[in-house]
Structures are given as C-alpha cells and as structure tokens.
Design an enzyme around this catalytic site. Sequence first.
Site, PDB file in Angstrom:
ATOM      1  N   CYS A  63       0.483  -0.932   0.413  1.00 49.40           N
ATOM      2  CA  CYS A  63       0.048  -0.036  -0.062  1.00 49.40           C
ATOM      3  C   CYS A  63       1.188   1.153   0.067  1.00 49.40           C
ATOM      4  CB  CYS A  63      -0.429  -0.049   0.603  1.00 49.40           C
ATOM      5  SG  CYS A  63      -1.706   1.594   1.454  1.00 49.40           S
ATOM      6  N   CYS A  67       0.523   4.798   6.351  1.00 46.53           N
ATOM      7  CA  CYS A  67      -0.242   4.369   8.495  1.00 46.53           C
ATOM      8  C   CYS A  67       0.302   3.614   9.276  1.00 46.53           C
ATOM      9  CB  CYS A  67      -1.387   3.288   7.454  1.00 46.53           C
ATOM     10  SG  CYS A  67      -2.344   4.218   6.939  1.00 46.53           S
ATOM     11  N   CYS A  70       1.229   0.574  10.453  1.00 47.83           N
ATOM     12  CA  CYS A  70      -0.071  -1.038   8.837  1.00 47.83           C
ATOM     13  C   CYS A  70       1.191  -1.305   8.873  1.00 47.83           C
ATOM     14  CB  CYS A  70      -0.628  -0.465   8.083  1.00 47.83           C
ATOM     15  SG  CYS A  70      -1.770  -1.882   7.417  1.00 47.83           S
ATOM     16  N   CYS A 107     -16.417  -9.635   5.574  1.00 43.32           N
ATOM     17  CA  CYS A 107     -16.075  -7.819   5.221  1.00 43.32           C
ATOM     18  C   CYS A 107     -14.537  -8.531   4.699  1.00 43.32           C
ATOM     19  CB  CYS A 107     -15.093  -7.215   6.696  1.00 43.32           C
ATOM     20  SG  CYS A 107     -14.814  -5.655   6.109  1.00 43.32           S
ATOM     21  N   CYS A 139     -19.825  -6.379   3.268  1.00 42.57           N
ATOM     22  CA  CYS A 139     -18.797  -5.479   3.856  1.00 42.57           C
ATOM     23  C   CYS A 139     -17.187  -5.395   2.976  1.00 42.57           C
ATOM     24  CB  CYS A 139     -18.346  -5.676   5.352  1.00 42.57           C
ATOM     25  SG  CYS A 139     -17.460  -3.617   5.756  1.00 42.57           S
ATOM     26  N   CYS A 199     -19.672   2.021   9.309  1.00 38.37           N
ATOM     27  CA  CYS A 199     -18.728   1.707   9.557  1.00 38.37           C
ATOM     28  C   CYS A 199     -17.169   2.003  10.519  1.00 38.37           C
ATOM     29  CB  CYS A 199     -17.931  -0.081   9.445  1.00 38.37           C
ATOM     30  SG  CYS A 199     -17.357  -1.214  10.354  1.00 38.37           S
ATOM     31  N   ARG A 271     -17.598  -2.453  17.761  1.00 36.80           N
ATOM     32  CA  ARG A 271     -17.328  -3.551  17.833  1.00 36.80           C
ATOM     33  C   ARG A 271     -15.863  -3.803  18.295  1.00 36.80           C
ATOM     34  NH1 ARG A 271     -16.745  -3.883  12.251  1.00 36.80           N
ATOM     35  NH2 ARG A 271     -19.032  -4.754  12.756  1.00 36.80           N
TER      36      ARG A 271
END
Length: 336
Positions: A63, A67, A70, A107, A139, A199, A271
């Site tokens: 990616c 972040c 991550c 998801c 999702c 979400c 969650r």
Amino acid sequence: MSTMMQNGENTDIRNNWSLEEIKAIYNKPVLELIVEAANVHKQYQATGEVQVCTLLSVKTGGCPEDCSYCPQAARFHTDVEVHKLLSQEQVISAAQRAKDGGSTRFCMGAAWREVRDNRDFDKVLDMVKGVNEMGLEVCCTLGMVNEYQAEKLKEAGLYAYNHNLDTSEENYSNIITTRTYDDRLDTIENVRKAGISVCSGGIIGLGETDEDRIGMLHTLSTLVQHPESVPVNALVPVKGTPLENQPLVTVWEMVRMIATARILMPKTMVRLSAGRERMSVTDQALCFLAGANSIFTGEKLLTTPNPDFDADKAMFDLLGLTPRKSFKEEAQHVCS
Ligand code: SAM
Ligand code: DTB
Ligand code: SF4
C-alpha cells in the site's frame, strides 16, 4: 442524557455531545462507567447477542500510504506477503467457510489508498454481488471512495463500508501523512449518501492521549447520523512498523473506550476488534459488559492472528452469548 435514559426513543439519540460531556463520561470511575454503559446497552440492544463478522484480505500489502500502525504499507519492512487481488472463487469459498462458522457479515479488505475505476474494482464489484447472494451482509474496506464508486458498490449489493477515523483530528498527522482527516470524512459522507451502512472507529495504543481518544469519539458521535458500527481496535504492534515497540493497551483502556462509545451511540454496534488475541476471556467479558456487541472471528484479521473458531465458540458457551442474526434476515422478516 436523562430523557434518553427515561424512554429510549430513537429521537433521544444525540449527536450534539460536547467535548466536556464526553470527557466527564470517559473519566468516570471505571466500575461506574461500566454500570452506566451496561444500562444503556440493556435499554437499546439485545444483551447477550453478539454480531459475528469475518475478515478477508482480498489484496494484501504494497500500500502506498504511510499509516504508522499498518503492516501493509509498502514503505515499511514487515513480514507481510504482498498478494494481488484474490480470485472470485477464492473469495466465495472463504465466505462460505465464514458462513458455515456462524458469521453473518463478511468484510473484504484491500490495501489500497483509494478505489480506482479499473478492472480490479470491477472484480471487487463481482465479489460483492457473489457474497451478497450467499445471504451474508457484505462489507468492504478499500480506502477512499468517491460518490460514484460508492453508488456502484451499493448497486452491487454492498451492505456496509468500513472506513476508520483511527485517531483524533489533532493527532492524525502524527500517525498518517499521506491523507487528511477531511479525506476520511469525505469518504464517510460519500458512503452515507449512497445509502450504505457506515462502519467507522479507530485504534488505541498508537501513543495518543486521552484527549485524542475523547476527540475521536466526539467526531464519531456528532456525525449527522452515528455510524451503524464503531470498531474499537487495540493496536497490534507489528515488527517493521514505526509503532512496533508501542506498549500494549490494557483492558481498562479498551473498556473505557467501549463503554463511552456505547453511552454516546446507544444504537450502534460497538465492535471489540483487533487485539482480542492477547485478551483473556475475562478481559473480553468485561468489554461485552461495557457494551461491545460485535467481534471478528476466524483465525486471522487481515494479516495478524485472531482467536480461532473453537476458542470463540467456547467463550460464547461460557458467557452465554449467542450470535446475532443478520440485519438482512431481520429486514426480510419485517417485510414478509
Ligand atoms: N486500506 C484501507 C484503509 O486504510 O481504510 C482498508 C484496510 S486498513 C488495514 C483497515 C483498518 O485496519 C485501518 O483503518 C486500521 O484501523 C486497522 N488496522 C491496520 N493495522 C492495524 C494494526 N496493526 N492494529 C490495529 N488495527 C489496525
Ligand atoms: C477494523 O476496524 N479493524 C479491522 C477491520 N476494521 C478492517 C482490521 C484490523 C486489522 C488488524 C491488523 C491486520 O490484521 O492486518
Ligand atoms: Fe494502506 Fe489501509 Fe494500511 Fe493505511 S491502513 S497503509 S491505507 S492498508
């Protein structure tokens, strides 16, 4: 607050919380906070029912974003194996396994900065169609989307879209520099406009302050409409990421976040997300008591481990929890 406690009407759901009010809730003595959250939970939610969701990373690693938590950011050297988009068959068989294991929401996550209008997006739309036809709530979490892409996802049968704020606006640039908080809020708005369930939540344990946690909860709980689900993740520190040496969050920090979210957003599914692997059943029980009513099951989250199916089954049996029916089934039931 008092009207909310008295009659529990939909109209009492507030989106005008002040920072001071949230701070006062968040800072209550923890046992008092749990009791208050448990009362709200009892009033607005089916206690004892827990939504069971399963994640699948459909495109892993590589990616372009930075972040700092991550493992999938290309610029960090982690052990994550980069994988191009999975095939439709791989996704459908994973969704079937999730369904057989009692999951009602599936998801699909992609390590993308944003959705692009290309063949991979068309393939994801087919995956959404396929999983939707299996009766699961579908999702996706694919990074930023524009209005048009959100509409296409909705047409394909997407039920929910996950797009986390992750931390407070003030702390955002300490964690991510390749996009802004407003970018995140714009995507949430595009998803909402397309009629997709929202979400959105965040991560604790990034090195943020209590003010940052309160700030993030303030942003979420003052959106025009509360997110239908709010994931609370504990950072899973991964070797090779800038946050690899962050101390683990304690159960009390998780409980404070969950309980405050429950009180601010009574109708939302809260969650208990990343971080369960390191929590005992007792720790998790405290989180359910404080208002958590959704988890991810299956032995992997996206790239990191999660408790296995048997451990979660034993936990449900021990605590007397039952998996929640899918919202889709409920909607059909109401219509028929
Ligand atoms: N790329 C998309 C995005 O960022 O929106 C979707 C996938 S991204 C991995 C989804 C979410 O996973 C992030 O927003 C973050 O909240 C969570 N996440 C990622 N790494 C994590 C970690 N090490 N610990 C806890 N949560 C994490
Ligand atoms: C969310 O809030 N947590 C999930 C889901 N939404 C996409 C992701 C957690 C990822 C944890 C790190 C990993 O497994 O890569
Ligand atoms: Fe990319 Fe999402 Fe990971 Fe950020 S959180 S690096 S956008 S996969």
